[in-house]
Write an enzyme that holds these catalytic residues in place. Sequence first.
Site, PDB file in Angstrom:
ATOM      1  N   ASN A  60     -14.737  -2.926  14.021  1.00  0.00           N
ATOM      2  CA  ASN A  60     -16.468  -2.502  14.048  1.00  0.00           C
ATOM      3  C   ASN A  60     -17.056  -3.385  14.733  1.00  0.00           C
ATOM      4  O   ASN A  60     -16.662  -4.200  15.591  1.00  0.00           O
ATOM      5  CB  ASN A  60     -16.720  -2.778  12.378  1.00  0.00           C
ATOM      6  CG  ASN A  60     -16.698  -4.141  12.139  1.00  0.00           C
ATOM      7  OD1 ASN A  60     -16.567  -5.325  12.841  1.00  0.00           O
ATOM      8  ND2 ASN A  60     -16.633  -4.668  10.813  1.00  0.00           N
ATOM      9  N   HIS A  61     -18.416  -3.483  14.619  1.00  0.00           N
ATOM     10  CA  HIS A  61     -19.347  -3.861  15.556  1.00  0.00           C
ATOM     11  C   HIS A  61     -19.725  -5.303  15.369  1.00  0.00           C
ATOM     12  O   HIS A  61     -20.623  -6.135  16.050  1.00  0.00           O
ATOM     13  CB  HIS A  61     -20.833  -3.134  16.061  1.00  0.00           C
ATOM     14  CG  HIS A  61     -20.344  -1.833  16.611  1.00  0.00           C
ATOM     15  ND1 HIS A  61     -21.411  -1.135  17.135  1.00  0.00           N
ATOM     16  CD2 HIS A  61     -19.111  -1.196  16.754  1.00  0.00           C
ATOM     17  CE1 HIS A  61     -20.660   0.022  17.462  1.00  0.00           C
ATOM     18  NE2 HIS A  61     -19.593  -0.177  17.528  1.00  0.00           N
ATOM     19  N   MET A  62     -19.166  -5.921  14.361  1.00  0.00           N
ATOM     20  CA  MET A  62     -19.214  -7.305  13.859  1.00  0.00           C
ATOM     21  C   MET A  62     -20.537  -7.935  13.332  1.00  0.00           C
ATOM     22  O   MET A  62     -20.986  -9.063  13.217  1.00  0.00           O
ATOM     23  CB  MET A  62     -18.852  -8.548  15.043  1.00  0.00           C
ATOM     24  CG  MET A  62     -17.161  -8.126  15.247  1.00  0.00           C
ATOM     25  SD  MET A  62     -16.484  -8.572  16.901  1.00  0.00           S
ATOM     26  CE  MET A  62     -17.105  -7.355  17.756  1.00  0.00           C
ATOM     27  N   VAL A  63     -21.621  -6.856  13.067  1.00  0.00           N
ATOM     28  CA  VAL A  63     -22.842  -6.988  12.512  1.00  0.00           C
ATOM     29  C   VAL A  63     -22.703  -7.720  11.145  1.00  0.00           C
ATOM     30  O   VAL A  63     -21.997  -6.979  10.366  1.00  0.00           O
ATOM     31  CB  VAL A  63     -23.934  -5.660  12.600  1.00  0.00           C
ATOM     32  CG1 VAL A  63     -24.969  -6.047  11.728  1.00  0.00           C
ATOM     33  CG2 VAL A  63     -24.073  -5.322  13.960  1.00  0.00           C
TER      34      VAL A  63
ATOM     35  N   VAL B 292       1.563   4.908   3.050  1.00  0.00           N
ATOM     36  CA  VAL B 292       1.902   5.397   1.677  1.00  0.00           C
ATOM     37  C   VAL B 292       1.571   6.830   1.615  1.00  0.00           C
ATOM     38  O   VAL B 292       0.355   7.169   1.827  1.00  0.00           O
ATOM     39  CB  VAL B 292       0.857   4.454   0.798  1.00  0.00           C
ATOM     40  CG1 VAL B 292       0.903   4.854  -0.630  1.00  0.00           C
ATOM     41  CG2 VAL B 292       1.382   2.990   0.899  1.00  0.00           C
TER      42      VAL B 292
ATOM     43  N   TRP C 187     -21.099   5.433  10.759  1.00  0.00           N
ATOM     44  CA  TRP C 187     -19.808   4.588  10.540  1.00  0.00           C
ATOM     45  C   TRP C 187     -19.843   3.772   9.267  1.00  0.00           C
ATOM     46  O   TRP C 187     -18.930   2.736   9.129  1.00  0.00           O
ATOM     47  CB  TRP C 187     -19.507   4.029  11.629  1.00  0.00           C
ATOM     48  CG  TRP C 187     -19.618   4.563  13.066  1.00  0.00           C
ATOM     49  CD1 TRP C 187     -19.124   5.789  13.079  1.00  0.00           C
ATOM     50  CD2 TRP C 187     -20.228   4.247  14.027  1.00  0.00           C
ATOM     51  NE1 TRP C 187     -19.346   6.252  14.568  1.00  0.00           N
ATOM     52  CE2 TRP C 187     -20.146   5.266  15.011  1.00  0.00           C
ATOM     53  CE3 TRP C 187     -20.634   2.973  14.659  1.00  0.00           C
ATOM     54  CZ2 TRP C 187     -20.581   5.082  16.461  1.00  0.00           C
ATOM     55  CZ3 TRP C 187     -21.387   2.898  15.630  1.00  0.00           C
ATOM     56  CH2 TRP C 187     -21.165   3.961  16.693  1.00  0.00           C
ATOM     57  N   HIS C 188     -20.833   4.133   8.139  1.00  0.00           N
ATOM     58  CA  HIS C 188     -20.744   3.414   7.108  1.00  0.00           C
ATOM     59  C   HIS C 188     -20.295   4.229   5.870  1.00  0.00           C
ATOM     60  O   HIS C 188     -21.240   4.124   4.668  1.00  0.00           O
ATOM     61  CB  HIS C 188     -22.133   2.700   6.817  1.00  0.00           C
ATOM     62  CG  HIS C 188     -22.461   1.784   8.178  1.00  0.00           C
ATOM     63  ND1 HIS C 188     -23.824   1.557   8.415  1.00  0.00           N
ATOM     64  CD2 HIS C 188     -21.643   1.138   8.799  1.00  0.00           C
ATOM     65  CE1 HIS C 188     -23.724   0.581   9.572  1.00  0.00           C
ATOM     66  NE2 HIS C 188     -22.292   0.494   9.741  1.00  0.00           N
TER      67      HIS C 188
END
Length: 668
Positions: A137-140, A270, A536-537
Site C-alpha cells: 500500500n501507499h503507507m498513508v 488455503v 483500493w479500500h
Amino acid sequence: MVCGLTSCLGSGAAGGLFSSAVQFFAATQCLVGETWPKDSVLQNGSRYDFIIVGAGTAGSALAARLSEVANFSVLLLEAGGDPPIEAIIPAFRETLKASSVDWNFTSVENNITSQALKRGIEQQPRGKMLGGSGSLNHMVYARGFPSDYHEWASIAGETWNWTNVLKYFMKTEHMTDTNIVNNPELMVYHGRGGAIEVSGTNEVMFSIKKFLQAFEELGFKTVPDMTYPNSIGAGCFSHTIRNGERDSSLRALLNNANSTSLHILKDTFVTKIIIENGTAIGIEAVKDDKTFLFYADREVILSAGTFNTPKLLMPSGVGRSEHLRSLGIDVVADLPVGSNLHDHAMVLAFLVADNGTCVSDEAENSMEAIKYLYDRTGFLAKADNMAAYLPLSSSEPTVPEFALYPTCIPQFSPFRSGCLTLGLNEDLCTELHNLNQEYELVTIAAVLLKPKSRGKVELNSINPFDDPLIYAGTFSEEQDLDHFPRLIKMAWSIADTNYFRSKNARVIKPWVEACSNLTESAWIKCMSRAMVTSAWHSVGTAAMGTVVDGDLKVLGINGLRVVDASVMPKIIRGNTNAPVVMIAEIAADLIKEHYSVSRTGTNLNNMTIGNLTASSMPNISQPNINLADVIENNDMINSSLIEVEITNVEIITTTDRQSDIDDTVNVA
Ligand SMILES: Cc1cc2nc3c(=O)[nH]c(=O)nc-3n(C[C@H](O)[C@H](O)[C@H](O)COP(=O)(O)OP(=O)(O)OC[C@H]3O[C@@H](n4cnc5c(N)ncnc54)[C@H](O)[C@@H]3O)c2cc1C
C-alpha cells in the site's frame, strides 16, 4: 537490518535508473533487506489452538499478539512468499501493483461504469505476500473519524465506539512526526512506544507546498494532523515509514513475534475451512502441489482480506443460500457473505501546466539511490501524500464526505505505465502520455469517502483457485455520481489559484467518446461514470452485524472468526490500513479475554489528559463514555502535556488445552 537468507534482489517491477542503482548496490552490498520469518516444518494433520489464514495487515498483527500467550499455539498460513525489495523502499510502492506479489483481481464488467478503463473493468490490487496489502500500500496513516465509529458501535456494540478504538489506534502507534509530537493538543490522540512507526517528512515536496497554498486560496484551512477528529481542511498525511523503510504490522509485529508458539507456512494456499456439526475444526491447504489438513482446537480465524475471506467462507457452506445452491454447495449457514462490498470511488481530474511547475525534487538521478543507501534519506525514503477533505455541505463542516488528492507529474515522466496500472485504457493513457511530453500534468483524484453504493463478491466456480467474481457496484446508487460535478469543478479550480495560474495551468478534458457534445455538468457525470475506479479500500464483505457479531465470530458457526477489512460494517472516511490493524488488536484482546488470558499492552487507565487522570475522567473502560467527546469538544485539552503510560501486564494463561497437538491424520 541485515541481508539475511532471502535474496536481496527484488522480484517486483521497479524500473529505471533508481531501480538499477538501488538493486545493484543492494545486491552487491546487501544494504537493503530483511530477515523474514522462516517457514515451519510441519506434519500433515498437526493441531494448533488457532489457525489464522492470511498474513496480511490483520493476520500479521493478530498472529503476533496471540503468540504473546506462551500456551497458545498458532499456525499462520500465507498464500504468498517474502516481500521483494520494492516493498521496503517507499518510493517503489507503485511498482508492486500488477506484479507477481499482487493477486491482480479485477471487477466484473457491467457495461455501465468504468467503460474508459481497460476492458471496462476496475483493477483491484491486493498484496499476495507476507504483509499482504500492507506490503504494497501507499503507507498513508489515516483512521477515519469519530462518527464512523459511532456508526459501527450502533451496529456492532460498544467495543467499536470511538473511545475504545482510539485506545487501540494509540496502542500500536509510535508517532514520530515532529509536527504532531511537538503539539500537545494533537498528541492527545497519538501513541508513543507502540510497534508501528508513524512518521512525517522533514521537507515536504515542493509541489505539495504549492497544492497546500492553492487549497488555502480556495478556502481550505491547512491542518497539521490529518487524523485530528475535526480535520476538515487540507494537509499532509503522516506515513508508516521507519528510518526510510516501509513499516507495517508484518515488519513491526510479526517479524518480532514469539517464534516458539507461532508456526508460519508461506506459499501455502488455503482452499477450504473444514466445518463439522456447525463447528470449524480446521482447514485444507495446498503447498507445493500437496494437500494438507491442519486442525484448530480453539478457532479458525480468517484474515484473507475483503475478496478472499468471502471466497473461503462460501465453498465451506457459509454464504447466501441461493448462491451456494446454484453451485451445488451444501448450506451450513445462510449469511449474506460477499454482500455489502464497498469502496471509496475515485475519479481523476486533469490539468496541464508549464514545465517546471512540479519542480522535480524527485528527479531521477543515481545520487538519490546512493543517498538512500547511505542514510535512508532523499526521495526514495519518502511517500509524500496530501489531501483536502470536504464536507457534504457547509452545515456539516466537521465530517468530511469527499477528498481531493493532488499529484504533480513532471514532463517526460514514466506516466504511461502507471496510467495503465491504474487501469485507464490505451487511448486515454496515450493521450495523457502525449500531453506529458509537452507539459507537466496535474492529476487530482476526487474520492467519495462515504459511498451509498454497494457491490458483492461471489464465487466463479467451486474451483478454489479461480478468482472471485467482484461486482464493484460503483454508482449503483445514482446519488453517489451526483456529487462529482461539484468535486471535479473544485479540483479544476486549482488551475485558477496564484501559483498554478502563473504556470499557465489549464483544465484538460480527456476524450471519452460516450461523453461528447454534453454540457459541462453532464460531461463530468458521464466522464466520471466512464473513468471511475477503485481507491483500493474495499471493505464489508463479512460485515459485523450481518455475517459476524461484535466479537467477530461468524454467526451460527462455532470456532470461526473473521479478522480483516471485510468485517467493517461501513467504510470509514479515510484509508483503511490503520483501522485494520486496530481491528486485529481488538480481536486479539477479545480472544485472550474469551480464553481467560490477561490482555497485554497499553494500559490506558494510566492515561492522563491535562490535569485529569483516569479516575477523574469519565471511566474509559465503560461503554458509552465520552472521553472521545471530551476530546472532540476540546473542553480540557488546551494546555498540558499528555502522558500515556505503557505497561506490560503479566500474561496468565489457562491450562485448558483441549487436545494433544501430536495427533495426525493422513494426507487427503
Ligand atoms: C494499492 C493499495 C494502496 C493502498 N494504500 C493505502 C494507504 O496508503 N493507507 C491505508 O491506510 N490503506 C491503504 N490501502 C488499504 C490497506 O492496505 C488495506 O485495507 C489493508 O491492507 C487490508 O488488510 P487485510 O488484512 O484485510 O487484507 P490483506 O492485507 O490484503 O491481507 C490478506 C492476506 O491473506 C492472504 N490470503 C488470501 N487468501 C488466502 C488463501 N486462500 N490462503 C492463504 N493466504 C491467503 C493474502 O495473500 C494476504 O497476504 C491500500 C490498498 C491497496 C491495494
